[in-house]
Design a protein around this motif. Structure first.
Motif, PDB file in Angstrom:
ATOM      1  N   ILE A 160       0.849  -1.200   0.000  1.00  0.00           N
ATOM      2  CA  ILE A 160       0.000   0.000   0.000  1.00  0.00           C
ATOM      3  C   ILE A 160       0.882   1.246   0.000  1.00  0.00           C
ATOM      4  O   ILE A 160       0.582   2.244  -0.658  1.00  0.00           O
ATOM      5  N   VAL A 161       1.996   1.184   0.752  1.00  0.00           N
ATOM      6  CA  VAL A 161       2.937   2.309   0.798  1.00  0.00           C
ATOM      7  C   VAL A 161       3.495   2.588  -0.598  1.00  0.00           C
ATOM      8  O   VAL A 161       3.545   3.738  -1.035  1.00  0.00           O
ATOM      9  N   ILE A 219      -3.029  15.198   1.052  1.00  0.00           N
ATOM     10  CA  ILE A 219      -3.534  13.818   1.055  1.00  0.00           C
ATOM     11  C   ILE A 219      -2.414  12.835   1.368  1.00  0.00           C
ATOM     12  O   ILE A 219      -2.591  11.896   2.140  1.00  0.00           O
ATOM     13  N   PHE A 220      -1.239  13.089   0.801  1.00  0.00           N
ATOM     14  CA  PHE A 220      -0.143  12.112   0.903  1.00  0.00           C
ATOM     15  C   PHE A 220       0.399  11.983   2.324  1.00  0.00           C
ATOM     16  O   PHE A 220       0.545  10.872   2.846  1.00  0.00           O
ATOM     17  N   ARG A 221       0.707  13.104   2.968  1.00  0.00           N
ATOM     18  CA  ARG A 221       1.375  13.044   4.268  1.00  0.00           C
ATOM     19  C   ARG A 221       0.521  12.363   5.339  1.00  0.00           C
ATOM     20  O   ARG A 221       1.014  11.466   6.047  1.00  0.00           O
ATOM     21  N   ASN A 254       1.316   8.822   7.434  1.00  0.00           N
ATOM     22  CA  ASN A 254       1.250   8.710   8.895  1.00  0.00           C
ATOM     23  C   ASN A 254       0.368   7.545   9.322  1.00  0.00           C
ATOM     24  O   ASN A 254       0.713   6.781  10.229  1.00  0.00           O
ATOM     25  N   LEU A 255      -0.775   7.415   8.661  1.00  0.00           N
ATOM     26  CA  LEU A 255      -1.702   6.326   8.975  1.00  0.00           C
ATOM     27  C   LEU A 255      -1.043   4.971   8.724  1.00  0.00           C
ATOM     28  O   LEU A 255      -1.124   4.056   9.566  1.00  0.00           O
ATOM     29  N   THR A 264       1.430   0.015  10.590  1.00  0.00           N
ATOM     30  CA  THR A 264       2.556  -0.932  10.541  1.00  0.00           C
ATOM     31  C   THR A 264       3.153  -1.144  11.930  1.00  0.00           C
ATOM     32  O   THR A 264       3.455  -2.276  12.337  1.00  0.00           O
ATOM     33  N   MET A 265       3.310  -0.046  12.683  1.00  0.00           N
ATOM     34  CA  MET A 265       3.862  -0.148  14.031  1.00  0.00           C
ATOM     35  C   MET A 265       2.941  -0.947  14.948  1.00  0.00           C
ATOM     36  O   MET A 265       3.402  -1.743  15.786  1.00  0.00           O
TER      37      MET A 265
END
Length: 644
Positions: free
Chosen positions: A239-240, A312-314, A318-319, A324-325
């Motif tokens: 997705i990243v 939109i990107f940033r 973050n999400l 992932t974390m």
């Protein structure tokens, strides 16, 4: 400028070179500094390795130093617990230390000295590890400094070379280029675009290479540490990658519009600030304000589109980071519980995940700078594609007499379409004083531009001293062909430097003698600081006549063999015109003088008058001879006389 809406459309259709072609051209400059490049790359390599190994090193410290066999921790009973194996206690009867195994409940007596050595060994290991870790951090600092310094040094050297080569190239391109491109646009290429490229070297190039290496290295080390936990962690990575791809696609489109519209604004400002007098005199402030608001709104909308892409990107990145974390901590905590990973491994994974996302968080800014740089570089290198003017084959480098001959010369500004000159033929003798007249658009000024080599004719030939024009070194003979235009251009500086064109080979006395020759000395002496009077941009503080006398003094100083006056006396007072005529009478003893004039009253003193009509030479002769012919010259003179 053209209609401002058309200008925006035309500018946005202009494309620079592709990124691959741009990089190939950029590489030609980079490879000149191989040693600096190698040092920068080596520093980058070591810096990346250290950054990647730090979490691995900390993981080793957690699992193999802090939680080692001889790790002690006190409980509430003042007992030393060693992992889960057992407890060190002091036997109160004989005051001996013993180790009580939890499983077997057997005692193993040890001496006090041995117990102390266990504790000291643990402390020494922690101390040694801390010292090694500190040394690694200091080494990292030195390597990072080296990487930043040499990357920036490489960038500044490359930008210096590009900027120097670009200016050197631009002053050699065909004169047509300057008539078709606004000065603001050219300035943007030399100043703004090279600065954008500089930011790429200082902020992006080394960081981007390091980021790519870190992304690859993180994935490799995560698999080395624990394959199972890595597979859980990278669930979100596809997705990243999709998000980064989409950002790149939309940001490129948005940024291309921003760049072109900035160029339009710069060009518009440069043109309209220069033409501010006309705007005021014709009360055009309102229309100019509306035009500027239009192009400014276009820049605003382009910036807004780019901002929307960033907005939109940033947050999306973050999400994905926190998702992932969360997955990592969920599966990692289960892994510790099920004993398939250690706490140190979990720490290393959290550090690597953060390290993986950090360049992605910065990608918006870095990609913006990179696109900015590549868009600018593409346009810079496209500018390098402009062909140079033909400076001849340099068989001859000096004009001896100043004779000129045109033989059936044909010329078109549009390459063999709509000929301005249609077979012009005439000759001018050494030290002859000739005037060229004709109606507007007949081709008078074009003749002058061809003699100076500013444009190259398509057919026929031009001879100077019976040698073809392009057998000369055009660059050299231009010093011997002085042109005094109606609006003389002067550079910022003082009077004396403008006369000698900042050439220190000419002394102050040489300049003064030249000024005296053209009767400019007395006028210059009346200025506030005489020859040291500072001139503002374009010489706006001087009158037209004063500027033309300075241009004549310049021609005398450089010992010009041909002097061309293009409507030089059209907008000056009678007194200054009289000084110029006296100067020309003196100069004409050793110089060929060609005057282009609309005011026919100023050409009577010429030895000969050449009449140009519809691109051809219609008549030649003295004033009285042409008046007696009662041809085109007679009609022009009669028309001006009747109107006056």
């Amino acid at each position: 400028m053209a209609n401002i809406r058309d200008e925006v459309f035309i500018e946005e259709q202009e494309k620079g070179l592709s990124d691959s072609k741009t990089f190939k051209k950029l590489w030609k400059y980079i490879k000149k500094y191989k040693i600096i490049l190698m040092i920068a790359l080596l520093s980058l390599t070591f810096s990346t390795i250290i950054d990647l190994m730090l979490p691995y090193l900390i993981r080793y410290g957690i699992d193999n130093v802090i939680n080692v066999e001889y790790t002690f921790s006190k409980n509430e009973k003042n007992e030393y617990i060693l992992k889960d194996d057992g407890i060190y206690k002091l036997d109160s009867k004989d005051e001996k230390y013993y180790f009580l195994n939890k499983e077997t409940q057997q005692k193993e007596y040890i001496s006090k000295e041995r117990f102390v050595s266990y504790k000291q060994e643990n402390i020494n290991k922690v101390t040694s590890f801390s010292g090694i870790f500190l040394i690694v951090l200091i080494f990292q600092l030195i390597i990072n400094y080296s990487q930043v310094f040499f990357s920036n040094l490489l960038g500044q050297k490359v930008i210096y070379d590009i900027r120097s080569d670009l200016f050197k190239h631009i002053v050699r391109v065909k004169y047509r280029f300057f008539t078709q491109n606004p000065s603001g646009k050219i300035t943007t290429r030399i100043v703004n675009d090279t600065q954008n490229l500089s930011e790429f070297f200082s902020d992006v190039m080394s960081a981007l290479m390091k980021d790519i290496a870190i992304l690859i290295g993180v994935l490799i080390l995560m698999f080395v540490l624990n394959v199972k936990l890595t597979l859980y962690t990278i669930i979100t990575f596809p997705i990243v990658l999709i998000a980064v791809y989409l950002f790149r696609k939309f940001d490129r489109k948005a940024y291309d519009k921003v760049r072109t519209r900035i160029s339009i604004v710069n060009a518009y400002l440069a043109e309209n600030i220069s033409g501010s007098l006309v705007t005021k005199l014709f009360n055009q402030e309102k229309r100019k304000k509306e035009e500027f608001n239009y192009i400014s709104s276009k820049l605003y909308s382009a910036r807004l589109n780019q901002m929307i892409v960033f907005a939109i990107f940033r947050p999306m990145m973050n999400l994905l980071f926190y998702l992932t974390m969360s997955l990592l901590l969920w599966f990692g905590s289960k892994g510790i519980r099920d004993s398939f990973i250690t706490f140190g491994t979990l720490y290393a994974f959290t550090a690597y995940v953060e390290m993986f996302f950090k360049p992605l968080f910065d990608i918006a800014e870095k990609y913006d700078i990179m696109q900015n740089a590549f868009a600018s570089a593409g346009k810079i290198f496209k500018l390098f594609g402009e062909t140079h003017e033909d400076l001849g084959n340099a068989k001859y480098k000096n004009i001896q007499k100043g004779e000129i001959r045109f033989e059936n010369v044909k010329f078109s500004y549009n390459e063999n379409e709509n000929y301005v000159l249609k077979g012009a033929s005439f000759s001018i003798k050494e030290n002859e004083r000739v005037s060229i007249v004709g109606e507007t658009g007949s081709g008078k000024t074009t003749l002058i531009k061809l003699i100076s080599g500013l444009y190259k004719y398509q057919e026929g030939n031009i001879y100077i001293d019976n040698k073809k024009l392009y057998d000369y070194d055009i660059d050299s003979i231009r010093q011997k062909i002085a042109v005094v235009p109606q609006d003389v251009f002067l550079f910022s500086g003082n009077i004396i430097d403008n006369i000698r064109l900042f050439n220190e080979n000419y002394s102050d006395q040489d300049v003064i003698n030249a000024a005296k020759t053209v009767y400019a000395h007395d006028i210059i002496e009346k200025l506030p600081n005489s020859y040291n009077t500072e001139i503002l941009e374009r010489g706006g503080t001087l009158s037209s006549g004063e500027r033309q006398l300075i241009a004549l003094a310049r021609a005398v100083l450089y010992n010009a063999k041909i002097i061309i006056l293009d409507e030089a006396t059209a907008n000056i007072d009678v007194e200054t015109e009289d000084l110029i005529q006296k100067a020309l009478d003196k100069i004409s003893l050793n110089t060929t003088i060609i005057s282009i004039a609309h005011r026919l009253s100023t050409v009577k003193s010429s030895n000969r008058i050449i009449v140009v009509h519809k691109g051809k030479i219609a008549e030649e002769g003295s004033h009285s001879e042409l008046m007696n012919k009662k041809g085109i010259y007679y009609d022009l003179y009669k028309l001006q006389f009747e109107n006056s």
